[in-house]
Design a protein around this motif. Sequence first.
Motif, PDB file in Angstrom:
ATOM      1  N   VAL A 143       0.847  -1.201   0.000  1.00 19.13           N
ATOM      2  CA  VAL A 143       0.000   0.000   0.000  1.00 19.13           C
ATOM      3  C   VAL A 143       0.877   1.243   0.000  1.00 19.13           C
ATOM      4  O   VAL A 143       0.651   2.187  -0.773  1.00 19.13           O
ATOM      5  CB  VAL A 143      -0.948   0.008   1.216  1.00 19.13           C
ATOM      6  N   LYS A 144       1.865   1.250   0.860  1.00 13.86           N
ATOM      7  CA  LYS A 144       2.768   2.402   0.930  1.00 13.86           C
ATOM      8  C   LYS A 144       3.530   2.583  -0.376  1.00 13.86           C
ATOM      9  O   LYS A 144       3.680   3.702  -0.884  1.00 13.86           O
ATOM     10  CB  LYS A 144       3.739   2.219   2.090  1.00 13.86           C
ATOM     11  N   ALA A 145       3.994   1.472  -0.948  1.00 12.04           N
ATOM     12  CA  ALA A 145       4.761   1.540  -2.194  1.00 12.04           C
ATOM     13  C   ALA A 145       3.905   2.022  -3.361  1.00 12.04           C
ATOM     14  O   ALA A 145       4.421   2.631  -4.306  1.00 12.04           O
ATOM     15  CB  ALA A 145       5.352   0.172  -2.519  1.00 12.04           C
ATOM     16  N   SER A 146       2.624   1.785  -3.285  1.00 11.01           N
ATOM     17  CA  SER A 146       1.720   2.183  -4.378  1.00 11.01           C
ATOM     18  C   SER A 146       1.477   3.681  -4.419  1.00 11.01           C
ATOM     19  O   SER A 146       1.020   4.209  -5.451  1.00 11.01           O
ATOM     20  CB  SER A 146       0.371   1.472  -4.224  1.00 11.01           C
ATOM     21  N   GLY A 147       1.756   4.373  -3.311  1.00 10.15           N
ATOM     22  CA  GLY A 147       1.431   5.793  -3.257  1.00 10.15           C
ATOM     23  C   GLY A 147      -0.067   6.028  -3.273  1.00 10.15           C
ATOM     24  O   GLY A 147      -0.532   7.094  -3.709  1.00 10.15           O
ATOM     25  N   PHE A 148      -0.832   5.029  -2.827  1.00 12.19           N
ATOM     26  CA  PHE A 148      -2.304   5.057  -2.795  1.00 12.19           C
ATOM     27  C   PHE A 148      -2.893   5.135  -4.206  1.00 12.19           C
ATOM     28  O   PHE A 148      -4.010   5.634  -4.402  1.00 12.19           O
ATOM     29  CB  PHE A 148      -2.840   6.210  -1.952  1.00 12.19           C
ATOM     30  N   SER A 149      -2.156   4.641  -5.184  1.00 10.59           N
ATOM     31  CA  SER A 149      -2.606   4.641  -6.571  1.00 10.59           C
ATOM     32  C   SER A 149      -3.073   3.244  -6.971  1.00 10.59           C
ATOM     33  O   SER A 149      -2.309   2.272  -6.854  1.00 10.59           O
ATOM     34  CB  SER A 149      -1.479   5.089  -7.501  1.00 10.59           C
ATOM     35  N   LEU A 150      -4.295   3.115  -7.459  1.00  8.48           N
ATOM     36  CA  LEU A 150      -4.799   1.824  -7.912  1.00  8.48           C
ATOM     37  C   LEU A 150      -4.026   1.325  -9.128  1.00  8.48           C
ATOM     38  O   LEU A 150      -3.802   0.128  -9.275  1.00  8.48           O
ATOM     39  CB  LEU A 150      -6.289   1.930  -8.253  1.00  8.48           C
ATOM     40  N   THR A 151      -3.630   2.232  -9.993  1.00 10.14           N
ATOM     41  CA  THR A 151      -2.851   1.839 -11.161  1.00 10.14           C
ATOM     42  C   THR A 151      -1.515   1.245 -10.752  1.00 10.14           C
ATOM     43  O   THR A 151      -1.099   0.193 -11.269  1.00 10.14           O
ATOM     44  CB  THR A 151      -2.612   3.048 -12.089  1.00 10.14           C
ATOM     45  N   ASN A 152      -0.834   1.907  -9.815  1.00 13.90           N
ATOM     46  CA  ASN A 152       0.443   1.378  -9.331  1.00 13.90           C
ATOM     47  C   ASN A 152       0.249   0.026  -8.650  1.00 13.90           C
ATOM     48  O   ASN A 152       1.063  -0.897  -8.824  1.00 13.90           O
ATOM     49  CB  ASN A 152       1.086   2.357  -8.360  1.00 13.90           C
ATOM     50  N   ALA A 153      -0.819  -0.087  -7.865  1.00 14.30           N
ATOM     51  CA  ALA A 153      -1.093  -1.351  -7.183  1.00 14.30           C
ATOM     52  C   ALA A 153      -1.340  -2.470  -8.195  1.00 14.30           C
ATOM     53  O   ALA A 153      -0.814  -3.585  -8.049  1.00 14.30           O
ATOM     54  CB  ALA A 153      -2.311  -1.188  -6.270  1.00 14.30           C
ATOM     55  N   TYR A 154      -2.104  -2.173  -9.211  1.00 14.63           N
ATOM     56  CA  TYR A 154      -2.398  -3.157 -10.252  1.00 14.63           C
ATOM     57  C   TYR A 154      -1.100  -3.629 -10.918  1.00 14.63           C
ATOM     58  O   TYR A 154      -0.873  -4.839 -11.084  1.00 14.63           O
ATOM     59  CB  TYR A 154      -3.327  -2.531 -11.285  1.00 14.63           C
ATOM     60  N   ASN A 155      -0.254  -2.689 -11.306  1.00 12.56           N
ATOM     61  CA  ASN A 155       0.989  -3.041 -11.989  1.00 12.56           C
ATOM     62  C   ASN A 155       1.918  -3.861 -11.097  1.00 12.56           C
ATOM     63  O   ASN A 155       2.538  -4.841 -11.548  1.00 12.56           O
ATOM     64  CB  ASN A 155       1.703  -1.773 -12.467  1.00 12.56           C
ATOM     65  N   MET A 156       2.027  -3.473  -9.828  1.00 16.71           N
ATOM     66  CA  MET A 156       2.884  -4.220  -8.909  1.00 16.71           C
ATOM     67  C   MET A 156       2.400  -5.660  -8.747  1.00 16.71           C
ATOM     68  O   MET A 156       3.187  -6.608  -8.763  1.00 16.71           O
ATOM     69  CB  MET A 156       2.934  -3.527  -7.549  1.00 16.71           C
TER      70      MET A 156
END
Length: 294
Positions: free
Chosen positions: A271-284
């Motif tokens: 969650v922290k690594a995503s920067g609260f971004s759903l797009t970043n979370a999806y890619n990770m």
Amino acid sequence: MVTTEFKKQVIAKLVEAEAISGLTSKRYAVKIGINPSQWSRLKAGDIDGVLADSRYITLARLNNLHTGDQQEWKTVETSTYKYIRSLLQTCKDECISVMLADLADIGKTYAAKLYARETKNAVYIDCSQVKSKQLFVRELAKQFGSNHTSKYSEVYNDLVFYLNSLHNAIIIVDEAGDLRYDAFLELKALWNATEGNIGWFMLGADGLKATINRSIANKKVGYTEIFRRYGSKFRQITPQGREALDDFKREQVAQVIQANAPAGSDVQKLVKASGFSLTNAYNMIRVMNNRSRA
């Protein structure tokens, strides 16, 4: 290599989608870009030689089909998801029009696309791909399985006639801020021609709100009327205030990561690594799932 099993999986998924769509077999074939006679043969199990192998890959991609060759994404009923689904259903049931303009990367498009795939007589249009009047109306006609290749006036009139014959249909217009002026005016004309018979849901981010507000302030013809037809207000999901917004985004990202990350993952770290971004979370998560299968 495209295997026979892959072809069967694609056809089976399309048959399921056809049953949900509310379209006749002929109209559904038009929607997915296949000759109706070919579609009948495919449904009957006659696969060999009907379509080129590459067409099966294209069909799977264009219709966002999961065919078992990738990790299936689990849908999470976030605040955004539940709000948009509820609003879409109300628009469809009551044949009303709503405009939603909110921040990007909160799951608006995902919820809208999924609703359209799962709901009878519901069509989703990405306006960033069909910005002009001609492209927009022809794509809309195609998605309803209507004539979309003839003279424009015929395409338009056939589409209006068909839309008015439906019961509780809805058209979801996403990335609406990308539409050119001629397309906005045609959108107003379509609304006028189908008033009270179908629901409309206009969706966008800050650009949509800015375009409409600026055009109304400059007295550009048509925009005041469009805004009025969509309720004279911009619906919004996200809360006001930086702290409240961060909490909102953090909660949604945590829910999505919890449901889709590989077992044993450190959810809070992701969650922290995503920067609260759903797009970043999806890619990770996609990268992690791909590595776990390698």
